[in-house]
Design a protein around this motif. Structure first.
Motif, mmCIF file in Angstrom:
data_model
loop_
_atom_site.group_PDB
_atom_site.id
_atom_site.type_symbol
_atom_site.label_atom_id
_atom_site.label_comp_id
_atom_site.label_asym_id
_atom_site.label_seq_id
_atom_site.Cartn_x
_atom_site.Cartn_y
_atom_site.Cartn_z
ATOM 1 N N VAL A 1 0.843 -1.204 0.000
ATOM 2 C CA VAL A 1 0.000 0.000 0.000
ATOM 3 C C VAL A 1 0.876 1.251 0.000
ATOM 4 N N ALA A 2 1.937 1.233 0.816
ATOM 5 C CA ALA A 2 2.829 2.395 0.902
ATOM 6 C C ALA A 2 3.553 2.626 -0.413
ATOM 7 N N ALA A 3 3.882 1.519 -1.131
ATOM 8 C CA ALA A 3 4.670 1.643 -2.353
ATOM 9 C C ALA A 3 3.826 2.055 -3.555
ATOM 10 N N HIS A 4 2.502 1.984 -3.437
ATOM 11 C CA HIS A 4 1.663 2.280 -4.605
ATOM 12 C C HIS A 4 0.568 3.269 -4.251
ATOM 13 N N PRO A 5 0.953 4.480 -3.881
ATOM 14 C CA PRO A 5 -0.055 5.451 -3.438
ATOM 15 C C PRO A 5 -1.074 5.788 -4.531
ATOM 16 N N GLU A 6 -0.630 5.868 -5.785
ATOM 17 C CA GLU A 6 -1.569 6.233 -6.857
ATOM 18 C C GLU A 6 -2.672 5.197 -7.009
ATOM 19 N N GLU A 7 -2.249 3.941 -7.057
ATOM 20 C CA GLU A 7 -3.234 2.864 -7.210
ATOM 21 C C GLU A 7 -4.205 2.856 -6.026
ATOM 22 N N VAL A 8 -3.658 3.062 -4.845
ATOM 23 C CA VAL A 8 -4.492 3.041 -3.656
ATOM 24 C C VAL A 8 -5.526 4.168 -3.730
ATOM 25 N N ALA A 9 -5.072 5.332 -4.210
ATOM 26 C CA ALA A 9 -5.999 6.452 -4.333
ATOM 27 C C ALA A 9 -7.109 6.114 -5.321
ATOM 28 N N LYS A 10 -6.734 5.489 -6.438
ATOM 29 C CA LYS A 10 -7.741 5.103 -7.441
ATOM 30 C C LYS A 10 -8.750 4.132 -6.833
ATOM 31 N N TYR A 11 -8.220 3.203 -6.075
ATOM 32 C CA TYR A 11 -9.105 2.218 -5.440
ATOM 33 C C TYR A 11 -10.105 2.932 -4.545
ATOM 34 N N ARG A 12 -9.567 3.882 -3.747
ATOM 35 C CA ARG A 12 -10.453 4.566 -2.793
ATOM 36 C C ARG A 12 -11.482 5.412 -3.499
ATOM 37 N N SER A 13 -11.133 5.849 -4.727
ATOM 38 C CA SER A 13 -12.116 6.658 -5.443
ATOM 39 C C SER A 13 -13.115 5.776 -6.191
ATOM 40 N N GLY A 14 -13.061 4.486 -5.941
ATOM 41 C CA GLY A 14 -14.119 3.625 -6.486
ATOM 42 C C GLY A 14 -13.689 2.640 -7.554
ATOM 43 N N GLN A 15 -12.411 2.688 -7.987
ATOM 44 C CA GLN A 15 -11.982 1.717 -9.000
ATOM 45 C C GLN A 15 -11.594 0.393 -8.332
ATOM 46 N N GLU A 16 -12.635 -0.421 -8.072
ATOM 47 C CA GLU A 16 -12.385 -1.609 -7.242
ATOM 48 C C GLU A 16 -11.495 -2.649 -7.917
ATOM 49 N N LYS A 17 -11.423 -2.571 -9.248
ATOM 50 C CA LYS A 17 -10.626 -3.571 -9.960
ATOM 51 C C LYS A 17 -9.148 -3.508 -9.578
ATOM 52 N N ILE A 18 -8.719 -2.340 -9.110
ATOM 53 C CA ILE A 18 -7.327 -2.149 -8.709
ATOM 54 C C ILE A 18 -6.920 -3.150 -7.623
ATOM 55 N N MET A 19 -7.911 -3.635 -6.870
ATOM 56 C CA MET A 19 -7.607 -4.604 -5.805
ATOM 57 C C MET A 19 -6.840 -5.812 -6.343
ATOM 58 N N GLY A 20 -7.238 -6.258 -7.547
ATOM 59 C CA GLY A 20 -6.561 -7.410 -8.157
ATOM 60 C C GLY A 20 -5.073 -7.147 -8.317
ATOM 61 N N PHE A 21 -4.758 -5.931 -8.759
ATOM 62 C CA PHE A 21 -3.365 -5.545 -8.935
ATOM 63 C C PHE A 21 -2.609 -5.593 -7.608
ATOM 64 N N LEU A 22 -3.261 -5.070 -6.561
ATOM 65 C CA LEU A 22 -2.606 -5.019 -5.249
ATOM 66 C C LEU A 22 -2.370 -6.429 -4.697
ATOM 67 N N VAL A 23 -3.387 -7.299 -4.871
ATOM 68 C CA VAL A 23 -3.224 -8.692 -4.419
ATOM 69 C C VAL A 23 -2.025 -9.314 -5.140
ATOM 70 N N GLY A 24 -1.967 -9.041 -6.463
ATOM 71 C CA GLY A 24 -0.858 -9.568 -7.259
ATOM 72 C C GLY A 24 0.481 -9.119 -6.713
ATOM 73 N N GLN A 25 0.560 -7.867 -6.280
ATOM 74 C CA GLN A 25 1.823 -7.343 -5.743
ATOM 75 C C GLN A 25 2.237 -8.082 -4.470
ATOM 76 N N VAL A 26 1.254 -8.326 -3.594
ATOM 77 C CA VAL A 26 1.581 -9.041 -2.352
ATOM 78 C C VAL A 26 2.014 -10.466 -2.668
ATOM 79 N N MET A 27 1.282 -11.103 -3.602
ATOM 80 C CA MET A 27 1.630 -12.474 -3.964
ATOM 81 C C MET A 27 3.070 -12.526 -4.482
ATOM 82 N N ARG A 28 3.430 -11.500 -5.262
ATOM 83 C CA ARG A 28 4.768 -11.475 -5.825
ATOM 84 C C ARG A 28 5.806 -11.329 -4.736
#
Ligand code: ADP
Ligand code: MG
Ligand code: ZN
Length: 477
Positions: A425-452
């Motif tokens: 979350v700390a490393a991807h502030p832009e994506e997190v902001a997009k998620y918070r503004s309602g782009q829920e699909k971004i969650m998949g990207f974040l999960v992928g980052q943790v998995m990696r």
């Protein structure tokens, strides 16, 4: 002309001990180590009937629609051969343990009932081992006295295909009933094939050739085909078919004369004076009937009713020992669908690859059940199972222990997962902001980052949970 075929099937009964003594019935032991005075025919030694063998023969009979005779009798079938220490085989002439009955097979355009004539009990002979190099023959009596049932059909079969279908179906049924282990290569299921020809529609049967001792379905098919061809050629030349006993040569795929046929009276059958008549009372017959597990069709329906796919049910029914393994597994891990797919995907292919019977799998049902649980709890992932199954199967070890050792356990630890989530979350502030503004699909990207970050070792469900927490934390807003 049309072929007429009748079969005499010998199936070794699944007993721990021999038919008339308490020597064990195991294949593969050192020659002449599983013998005693009874099964080696020492003077004065007296046979004693194995009740379990009787029960199994009756069970086979009941499943095949036979009448179980309350009283049956053992006779001596006299002949000489070095592997027959008594000088006679103890068999049943009249009455046998079961009479009548039948088994249906599918034929083009319908179903054909192949009638059975009888089922009787008898003991097996020993084995001659030919030592070509030193030009001598040795006798191994470990097999002598092993309990067999002989199942005799009426001459109702009319092609090689029908004979093979019938045998496969009978074999599957007897294995399913646990009447026999049915290992063809051990000679636990073998048959004599009687073949004759008659004019189409004629009632009178022609003279038959009897091909002895086949223990492969394919060989039965080839032997019938060859014999039909040989006899057809004789009829066409107007030469008589002789009543003969034949041997099938599996290399040249043809039959050869062993001897001209012996008749029943050649064996000088007479009642075996050392054994009393066998009595199986009506109440015992009914008790055995209650132990029947239902038909193969009923079991297939039961399995598909549990949610198994048709191919999975077929696999469990066709592979010897698979159903038993499945039942033991689901007794501990009550998710039939998942248990079946673990068997289909991992266990059965591994047995095939190692050429092992399912019952001899080094990974016991307990181990497979444990594996199912670990997958269910998210402690192990499918990928880890793929990676470690070979070793798990061969070693039969505890799956969790092995996975830990190989570093394949999924990270489910809440603390570890949320630490990784916070970093992402700390490393991807832009994506997190997009998620918070309602782009829920971004969650998949974040999960992928943790998995990696975890190199695939994190439990995906746990990751999603940890991320939701991390993203939603007020102090990060
Ligand atoms: P055995 O072979 O011990 O003399 P049977 O005469 O009872 O015993 O026959 C054994 C088998 O041979 C049975 O399966 C029977 O159906 C089959 N059979 C008998 N006569 C014929 C025939 N003419 N053609 C084909 N099969 C036959
Ligand atoms: Mg015969
Ligand atoms: Zn013995």
């Amino acid at each position: 002309m049309e072929p007429v075929i009748g079969l005499e099937i010998h199936a070794q009964l699944k007993t721990r001990t021999k038919l008339f003594c308490s020597c064990p019935t195991e294949p593969g032991a050192e020659p002449n180590t599983l013998i005693c005075e009874v099964c080696t025919g020492q003077p004065g030694a007296l046979p004693r009937m194995n009740g379990r063998a009787l029960e199994l023969a009756a069970k086979a009979g009941l499943a095949l629609g036979c009448r179980v005779n309350n009283r049956s009798l053992f006779s001596r079938k006299n002949y000489f051969y070095p592997d027959l220490p008594n000088g006679f085989q103890t068999s049943q002439l009249d009455p046998p343990i079961c009479s009548g009955g039948g088994l249906d097979i599918e034929v083009p355009g319908g179903v054909k009932t192949v009638r059975l004539n009888r089922i009787h009990l008898e003991d097996d002979a020993g084995k001659c081992v030919h030592d070509e190099r030193r030009g001598r023959t040795l006798v191994d009596l470990n097999r002598a006295g092993t309990p067999l049932v002989e199942i005799v059909t009426e001459p109702d079969l009319s092609s090689a295909g029908e004979a093979v279908d019938f045998l496969k179906k009978l074999h599957a049924l007897l294995v399913f009933l646990e009447v026999t282990e049915g290992r063809l290569e051990e000679g636990e299921f073998r048959c004599d094939v009687n073949v004759s020809l008659k004019p189409v529609g004629a009632r009178e049967l022609g003279v038959r050739g009897e091909i002895k001792n086949l223990n492969s379905f394919r060989h039965v098919g080839k032997a019938v085909e060859y014999e039909v061809m040989r006899q057809t050629a004789l009829y066409e030349k107007n030469e008589p078919v002789l009543q003969e006993t034949l041997h099938f040569d599996p290399v040249r795929l043809e039959t050869r004369t062993l001897r001209t046929k012996e008749e029943a009276h050649d064996y000088r059958y007479f009642p075996q004076p050392d054994l009393p008549p066998v009595w199986v009372g009506p109440e015992i017959v009914e008790a055995i009937r209650l132990t029947l597990p239902g038909t193969v069709e009923e079991t297939r329906d039961r399995l598909t009713g549990l949610g198994l796919r048709d191919e999975q049910a077929a696999l469990l029914l066709d592979r010897r020992g698979a159903l038993e393994y499945f039942e033991k597994t689901t007794a501990l891990f009550p998710d039939p669908g998942k248990a079946a797919s673990l068997m289909e995907e991992f266990l059965l292919p591994a047995c095939l690859k190692e050429d092992l019977a399912v019952a001899d799998s080094p990974l016991a049902p307990e181990g497979l059940a444990r594996l199912g649980e670990l997958l269910d709890k998210g402690v192990l992932g499918r990928r880890a199972v793929q990676e470690m199954f070979g070793e798990l199967f061969a070693s039969g070890r505890d799956p969790e222990e092995l996975a830990r050792e190989k570093n394949l356990l999924l990270v489910t630890d809440r603390g570890a997962l949320s630490a990784m989530a916070v970093e992402v979350v700390a490393a991807h502030p832009e994506e997190v902001a997009k998620y918070r503004s309602g782009q829920e699909k971004i969650m998949g990207f974040l999960v992928g980052q943790v998995m990696r970050k975890s190199r695939g070792a994190a439990d995906p469900k746990g990751v999603a949970r940890a991320l939701l927490e991390a993203v939603g934390r007020p102090e990060e807003n």
